[in-house]
Design a protein around this motif. Structure first.
Motif, PDB file in Angstrom:
ATOM      1  N   ALA A 145      -3.463   4.014   7.522  1.00  0.00           N
ATOM      2  CA  ALA A 145      -4.219   3.805   5.858  1.00  0.00           C
ATOM      3  C   ALA A 145      -5.573   3.798   5.783  1.00  0.00           C
ATOM      4  O   ALA A 145      -5.706   4.552   5.186  1.00  0.00           O
ATOM      5  CB  ALA A 145      -2.933   3.773   5.487  1.00  0.00           C
ATOM      6  N   ARG A 146      -5.653   2.580   6.724  1.00  0.00           N
ATOM      7  CA  ARG A 146      -7.218   2.439   6.121  1.00  0.00           C
ATOM      8  C   ARG A 146      -8.431   3.903   6.802  1.00  0.00           C
ATOM      9  O   ARG A 146      -9.699   3.635   5.862  1.00  0.00           O
ATOM     10  CB  ARG A 146      -7.828   1.312   6.570  1.00  0.00           C
ATOM     11  N   TYR A 147      -7.798   4.484   7.796  1.00  0.00           N
ATOM     12  CA  TYR A 147      -8.542   5.810   8.390  1.00  0.00           C
ATOM     13  C   TYR A 147      -8.099   7.135   7.746  1.00  0.00           C
ATOM     14  O   TYR A 147      -8.380   7.788   8.453  1.00  0.00           O
ATOM     15  CB  TYR A 147      -8.611   5.310   9.454  1.00  0.00           C
ATOM     16  N   THR A 148      -7.340   7.137   6.812  1.00  0.00           N
ATOM     17  CA  THR A 148      -7.081   8.352   6.210  1.00  0.00           C
ATOM     18  C   THR A 148      -7.756   8.407   5.106  1.00  0.00           C
ATOM     19  O   THR A 148      -7.804   7.709   4.512  1.00  0.00           O
ATOM     20  CB  THR A 148      -5.295   8.343   5.993  1.00  0.00           C
ATOM     21  N   ILE A 149      -8.096   9.950   5.173  1.00  0.00           N
ATOM     22  CA  ILE A 149      -8.478  10.649   3.929  1.00  0.00           C
ATOM     23  C   ILE A 149      -8.145  10.629   2.537  1.00  0.00           C
ATOM     24  O   ILE A 149      -7.185  10.980   2.488  1.00  0.00           O
ATOM     25  CB  ILE A 149      -9.267  12.065   4.402  1.00  0.00           C
ATOM     26  N   ARG A 150      -8.689  10.087   1.282  1.00  0.00           N
ATOM     27  CA  ARG A 150      -7.309   9.864  -0.044  1.00  0.00           C
ATOM     28  C   ARG A 150      -8.320  10.724  -0.867  1.00  0.00           C
ATOM     29  O   ARG A 150      -9.833  10.583  -0.525  1.00  0.00           O
ATOM     30  CB  ARG A 150      -7.845   8.887  -0.523  1.00  0.00           C
ATOM     31  N   VAL A 151      -7.581  11.975  -1.167  1.00  0.00           N
ATOM     32  CA  VAL A 151      -9.159  12.981  -2.255  1.00  0.00           C
ATOM     33  C   VAL A 151      -8.897  11.779  -3.504  1.00  0.00           C
ATOM     34  O   VAL A 151      -8.857  10.357  -3.640  1.00  0.00           O
ATOM     35  CB  VAL A 151      -8.083  14.062  -2.734  1.00  0.00           C
ATOM     36  N   ALA A 152      -9.879  12.589  -4.092  1.00  0.00           N
ATOM     37  CA  ALA A 152     -10.835  11.947  -5.498  1.00  0.00           C
ATOM     38  C   ALA A 152      -9.972  11.793  -6.268  1.00  0.00           C
ATOM     39  O   ALA A 152     -10.376  11.142  -7.434  1.00  0.00           O
ATOM     40  CB  ALA A 152     -11.751  12.433  -5.278  1.00  0.00           C
ATOM     41  N   ASN A 153      -8.923  12.737  -6.524  1.00  0.00           N
ATOM     42  CA  ASN A 153      -8.119  12.863  -7.771  1.00  0.00           C
ATOM     43  C   ASN A 153      -7.198  11.142  -8.486  1.00  0.00           C
ATOM     44  O   ASN A 153      -6.580  11.230  -7.524  1.00  0.00           O
ATOM     45  CB  ASN A 153      -7.449  13.758  -8.058  1.00  0.00           C
ATOM     46  N   ARG A 154      -8.015  10.829  -8.998  1.00  0.00           N
ATOM     47  CA  ARG A 154      -7.353   9.407  -9.624  1.00  0.00           C
ATOM     48  C   ARG A 154      -5.741   9.695  -9.688  1.00  0.00           C
ATOM     49  O   ARG A 154      -4.668   8.875  -9.608  1.00  0.00           O
ATOM     50  CB  ARG A 154      -7.779   9.118 -11.239  1.00  0.00           C
ATOM     51  N   GLU A 155      -5.419  11.195 -10.787  1.00  0.00           N
ATOM     52  CA  GLU A 155      -3.745  11.046 -10.702  1.00  0.00           C
ATOM     53  C   GLU A 155      -3.237  11.484  -9.460  1.00  0.00           C
ATOM     54  O   GLU A 155      -1.838  11.659  -9.897  1.00  0.00           O
ATOM     55  CB  GLU A 155      -3.428  12.084 -11.593  1.00  0.00           C
ATOM     56  N   VAL A 156      -3.331  12.021  -8.310  1.00  0.00           N
ATOM     57  CA  VAL A 156      -2.336  12.470  -7.243  1.00  0.00           C
ATOM     58  C   VAL A 156      -2.793  10.685  -6.268  1.00  0.00           C
ATOM     59  O   VAL A 156      -3.121  10.278  -6.492  1.00  0.00           O
ATOM     60  CB  VAL A 156      -3.658  12.650  -6.122  1.00  0.00           C
ATOM     61  N   PRO A 157      -0.724  10.252  -6.468  1.00  0.00           N
ATOM     62  CA  PRO A 157      -0.190   9.392  -6.086  1.00  0.00           C
ATOM     63  C   PRO A 157      -0.349   9.227  -4.752  1.00  0.00           C
ATOM     64  O   PRO A 157      -0.729  10.185  -3.672  1.00  0.00           O
ATOM     65  CB  PRO A 157       1.242   9.200  -6.388  1.00  0.00           C
ATOM     66  N   TRP A 158      -0.957   7.720  -4.106  1.00  0.00           N
ATOM     67  CA  TRP A 158      -0.910   7.847  -2.988  1.00  0.00           C
ATOM     68  C   TRP A 158       0.185   6.603  -2.704  1.00  0.00           C
ATOM     69  O   TRP A 158       0.898   5.739  -2.464  1.00  0.00           O
ATOM     70  CB  TRP A 158      -2.337   6.575  -2.777  1.00  0.00           C
ATOM     71  N   TRP A 159       0.780   7.188  -0.852  1.00  0.00           N
ATOM     72  CA  TRP A 159       1.458   6.959   0.130  1.00  0.00           C
ATOM     73  C   TRP A 159       2.091   6.459   1.061  1.00  0.00           C
ATOM     74  O   TRP A 159       0.845   6.679   1.348  1.00  0.00           O
ATOM     75  CB  TRP A 159       2.957   7.987  -0.089  1.00  0.00           C
ATOM     76  N   THR A 160       2.503   5.164   1.054  1.00  0.00           N
ATOM     77  CA  THR A 160       2.110   4.673   2.767  1.00  0.00           C
ATOM     78  C   THR A 160       3.645   4.021   2.789  1.00  0.00           C
ATOM     79  O   THR A 160       3.797   3.375   1.977  1.00  0.00           O
ATOM     80  CB  THR A 160       1.437   3.292   3.044  1.00  0.00           C
ATOM     81  N   ALA A 161       3.893   4.208   4.293  1.00  0.00           N
ATOM     82  CA  ALA A 161       4.737   3.748   4.645  1.00  0.00           C
ATOM     83  C   ALA A 161       4.324   2.280   5.226  1.00  0.00           C
ATOM     84  O   ALA A 161       3.502   1.222   5.112  1.00  0.00           O
ATOM     85  CB  ALA A 161       5.711   4.538   6.048  1.00  0.00           C
ATOM     86  N   PRO A 162       5.339   1.857   5.333  1.00  0.00           N
ATOM     87  CA  PRO A 162       5.532  -0.373   5.093  1.00  0.00           C
ATOM     88  C   PRO A 162       4.464  -0.377   6.737  1.00  0.00           C
ATOM     89  O   PRO A 162       5.084   0.766   7.588  1.00  0.00           O
ATOM     90  CB  PRO A 162       7.167  -0.194   5.841  1.00  0.00           C
ATOM     91  N   GLY A 163       3.958  -2.049   6.165  1.00  0.00           N
ATOM     92  CA  GLY A 163       2.648  -2.020   7.387  1.00  0.00           C
ATOM     93  C   GLY A 163       1.100  -0.902   6.819  1.00  0.00           C
ATOM     94  O   GLY A 163       0.858  -1.382   7.854  1.00  0.00           O
ATOM     95  N   ASN A 164       1.496  -0.337   5.693  1.00  0.00           N
ATOM     96  CA  ASN A 164       0.402   0.691   5.253  1.00  0.00           C
ATOM     97  C   ASN A 164       0.252   1.205   6.583  1.00  0.00           C
ATOM     98  O   ASN A 164      -0.949   1.628   6.605  1.00  0.00           O
ATOM     99  CB  ASN A 164      -0.999  -0.975   5.377  1.00  0.00           C
TER     100      ASN A 164
END
Length: 164
Positions: free
Chosen positions: A125-144
């Motif tokens: 997940a550290r190398y995945t692009i996250r959108v800039a919108n604050r209200e968009v939730p971020w999901w990760t599986a166990p172990g990030n």
């Protein structure tokens, strides 16, 4: 804000989700129309190779399936070259997602996944692009693992069979 803060916040790419739509209750075994639009508010496009995926996360919090979308993030320019007004370009992705007939009916989270192209970093997940919108939730599986931008919810219905 200071000029430094503005430059810091827009250096590189900065993807802002505008809209994502799909039907509320498609049947397993059918195709689902999917539409996404976003704006790049940064100063640059995405440089490194990236595939764009639609992800479905089941009600137990497990990644059920992913679909590679027909999109090239290298083309997501912030504005048209030569535009004197710097009008932001809206980038649209429209795909027909094939839902497998063996997909378990139920509730799913729908997400946008932009992983790194390297096999060793793809699920980090550290190398995945996250959108800039604050209200968009971020999901990760166990172990990030993964790192998926959650766009909303979807209910998959059982396959629709024609009566004989």
């Amino acid at each position: 804000r200071t000029p430094f803060e503005y430059i810091r916040d827009h250096l590189g790419y900065r993807l802002e989700l505008q809209e994502a739509t799909w039907p509320g209750q498609p049947h397993a075994g059918t195709t689902m129309p999917f539409h996404l639009s976003l704006i790049n508010r940064g100063f640059s496009t995405i440089i490194n190779p990236r595939a764009v995926y639609l992800a479905l996360i089941d009600s137990q919090g497990k990644l059920a399936t992913t679909y590679q979308l027909d999109a090239d993030p290298h083309l997501w320019q912030p504005y048209a070259p030569g535009d004197p007004d710097y009008t932001p370009l809206v980038h649209r992705i429209e795909n027909e997602i094939p839902l497998p007939p063996d997909l378990s009916p139920g509730s799913f989270l729908v997400g946008l996944w932009l992983p790194d192209a390297a096999d060793s970093l793809r699920e980090d997940a550290r190398y995945t692009i996250r959108v800039a919108n604050r209200e968009v939730p971020w999901w990760t599986a166990p172990g990030n693992a993964y790192g998926i931008n959650i766009l909303g919810a979807l209910t998959i219905l059982p396959p629709a069979y024609d009566a004989p």
